[in-house]
Scaffold this motif. Structure first.
Motif, mmCIF file in Angstrom:
data_model
loop_
_atom_site.group_PDB
_atom_site.id
_atom_site.type_symbol
_atom_site.label_atom_id
_atom_site.label_comp_id
_atom_site.label_asym_id
_atom_site.label_seq_id
_atom_site.Cartn_x
_atom_site.Cartn_y
_atom_site.Cartn_z
ATOM 1 N N ALA A 84 0.598 -0.926 -0.271
ATOM 2 C CA ALA A 84 0.107 -0.024 -0.250
ATOM 3 C C ALA A 84 1.180 1.097 -0.278
ATOM 4 O O ALA A 84 0.792 2.068 -1.056
ATOM 5 C CB ALA A 84 -1.383 0.316 1.545
ATOM 6 N N ILE A 130 -1.270 -1.022 -4.076
ATOM 7 C CA ILE A 130 -3.015 -1.557 -4.402
ATOM 8 C C ILE A 130 -3.415 -0.855 -4.300
ATOM 9 O O ILE A 130 -3.655 1.033 -4.378
ATOM 10 C CB ILE A 130 -2.945 -1.764 -2.837
ATOM 11 C CG1 ILE A 130 -1.939 -3.218 -2.701
ATOM 12 C CG2 ILE A 130 -4.286 -2.473 -2.842
ATOM 13 C CD1 ILE A 130 -2.025 -3.553 -0.297
ATOM 14 N N ASP A 131 -4.722 -1.374 -5.440
ATOM 15 C CA ASP A 131 -5.588 -0.223 -6.304
ATOM 16 C C ASP A 131 -6.664 -0.652 -5.588
ATOM 17 O O ASP A 131 -7.197 1.657 -5.354
ATOM 18 C CB ASP A 131 -6.018 -0.418 -7.204
ATOM 19 C CG ASP A 131 -4.518 -0.544 -8.630
ATOM 20 O OD1 ASP A 131 -4.048 0.865 -8.652
ATOM 21 O OD2 ASP A 131 -4.535 -1.811 -9.201
ATOM 22 N N PHE A 157 -8.945 -1.823 -1.317
ATOM 23 C CA PHE A 157 -9.226 -2.848 -0.167
ATOM 24 C C PHE A 157 -11.130 -2.448 -0.108
ATOM 25 O O PHE A 157 -11.460 -1.204 -0.179
ATOM 26 C CB PHE A 157 -8.166 -2.398 0.937
ATOM 27 C CG PHE A 157 -7.995 -2.874 1.897
ATOM 28 C CD1 PHE A 157 -7.460 -3.900 1.823
ATOM 29 C CD2 PHE A 157 -8.588 -2.398 2.630
ATOM 30 C CE1 PHE A 157 -7.519 -4.836 2.908
ATOM 31 C CE2 PHE A 157 -8.498 -3.149 4.014
ATOM 32 C CZ PHE A 157 -7.557 -5.080 3.317
ATOM 33 N N LEU A 183 -4.078 1.974 5.526
ATOM 34 C CA LEU A 183 -5.047 1.794 4.532
ATOM 35 C C LEU A 183 -5.402 2.873 3.689
ATOM 36 O O LEU A 183 -5.828 3.011 2.726
ATOM 37 C CB LEU A 183 -5.561 0.381 4.700
ATOM 38 C CG LEU A 183 -4.287 -0.765 5.143
ATOM 39 C CD1 LEU A 183 -5.259 -1.848 5.413
ATOM 40 C CD2 LEU A 183 -3.721 -0.477 3.621
ATOM 41 N N VAL A 209 -4.709 3.516 0.089
ATOM 42 C CA VAL A 209 -5.536 3.507 -1.435
ATOM 43 C C VAL A 209 -5.780 3.874 -1.943
ATOM 44 O O VAL A 209 -7.665 4.351 -1.440
ATOM 45 C CB VAL A 209 -6.235 2.200 -0.892
ATOM 46 C CG1 VAL A 209 -6.432 0.843 -1.829
ATOM 47 C CG2 VAL A 209 -4.735 0.955 0.165
ATOM 48 N N GLY A 254 -5.127 8.456 -0.557
ATOM 49 C CA GLY A 254 -6.282 7.459 -0.202
ATOM 50 C C GLY A 254 -7.488 8.091 0.434
ATOM 51 O O GLY A 254 -8.093 8.789 0.855
#
Length: 244
Positions: free
Chosen positions: A72, A77-78, A80, A117, A121, A157
């Motif tokens: 991440a 990572i696209d 979650f 995250l 993300v 994110g």
């Protein structure tokens, strides 16, 4: 529509939300998001990579959560999924417990890496099957992970939307509000208004969530069922008819 049909519809909807991604990671205790990610990969070849924590065959991480966090941070990572005991109208989530912390009752599993995250993300989908004023509240009792940040805070994110058993909401980061995008066939706008504790934008003629494509449902049965059963055998037995 039966309970199993409702869950299959959620899986298909999630698959459609993920087909523009390359790498999707799914945390523990997430059978519906996990099945949705695997279905998207089986149907469209994207995402190319799906990591389901706890899986052996559908997880190329060897370092568990630590490797997930590293990926991440590297921007690899696209999408979650996050949930919460409480989710409010600004997409804040509470994973600690109900009531004033640290005297929360009941206590929930805890924040773990959710805030980390949430900041890294790009496409975080909030997923909570229970759609009630108990879970979708005006203000969470404790912010485990904030939905938005001040302009001076570096943040790649954040929340893309919220999916429940009653409908799908898109999150407007500039306005810090959810907009109701569709109502599932088993629900209604009135039902959602009655059971949502926060204000949100909507139109009187909000569309009904499209029924799953029969081809997707067939793919779910033929290609995804055995893969998701490796991690979630009880869930698989619940929503699929027994073979033979």
């Amino acid at each position: 529509m039966s309970l199993s049909d409702d869950k299959k519809a959620l899986i298909c909807l999630i698959a459609g939300l993920l087909k523009d991604c390359n790498h999707v990671a799914v945390g523990a205790a997430s059978p519906i998001p996990g099945a949705g990610a695997l279905l998207a990969k089986a149907a469209w070849g994207t995402p190319q990579h799906v990591n389901i924590l706890g899986s052996v065959s559908n997880n190329f991480f060897t370092g568990g959560g630590g490797e997930l966090f590293d990926c991440a941070a590297q921007g690899r990572i696209d999408a979650f999924f996050l949930g919460g005991g409480q989710i409010d109208g600004e997409a804040n989530i509470n994973l600690m417990g109900r009531g004033e912390y640290p005297l929360s009752q009941p206590r929930w599993p805890g924040t773990f890496g959710s805030a980390y995250l949430y900041f890294l993300v790009p496409k975080v989908i909030l997923f909570r099957e229970e759609h009630s004023r108990r879970t979708l509240v005006d203000k969470v009792d404790f912010i485990s992970a904030p939905g938005t940040s001040e302009d001076h805070v570096y943040r790649k994110g954040g929340p893309f939307g919220l999916l429940t058993s009653k409908g799908f909401f898109h999150f407007n980061k500039a306005q810090k509000r959810f907009s109701l995008m569709s109502v599932h066939p088993s629900s209604s706008l009135e039902d959602i208004l009655d059971n949502t504790g926060f204000d949100f934008d909507y139109s009187a003629d909000v569309p009904t969530t499209e029924s799953p494509d029969p081809a997707l449902l067939q793919l779910l049965e033929l290609k995804v069922r055995t893969k998701i059963a490796e991690v979630y055998p009880n869930f698989t037995e619940t929503i699929f008819a027994k073979a033979g």
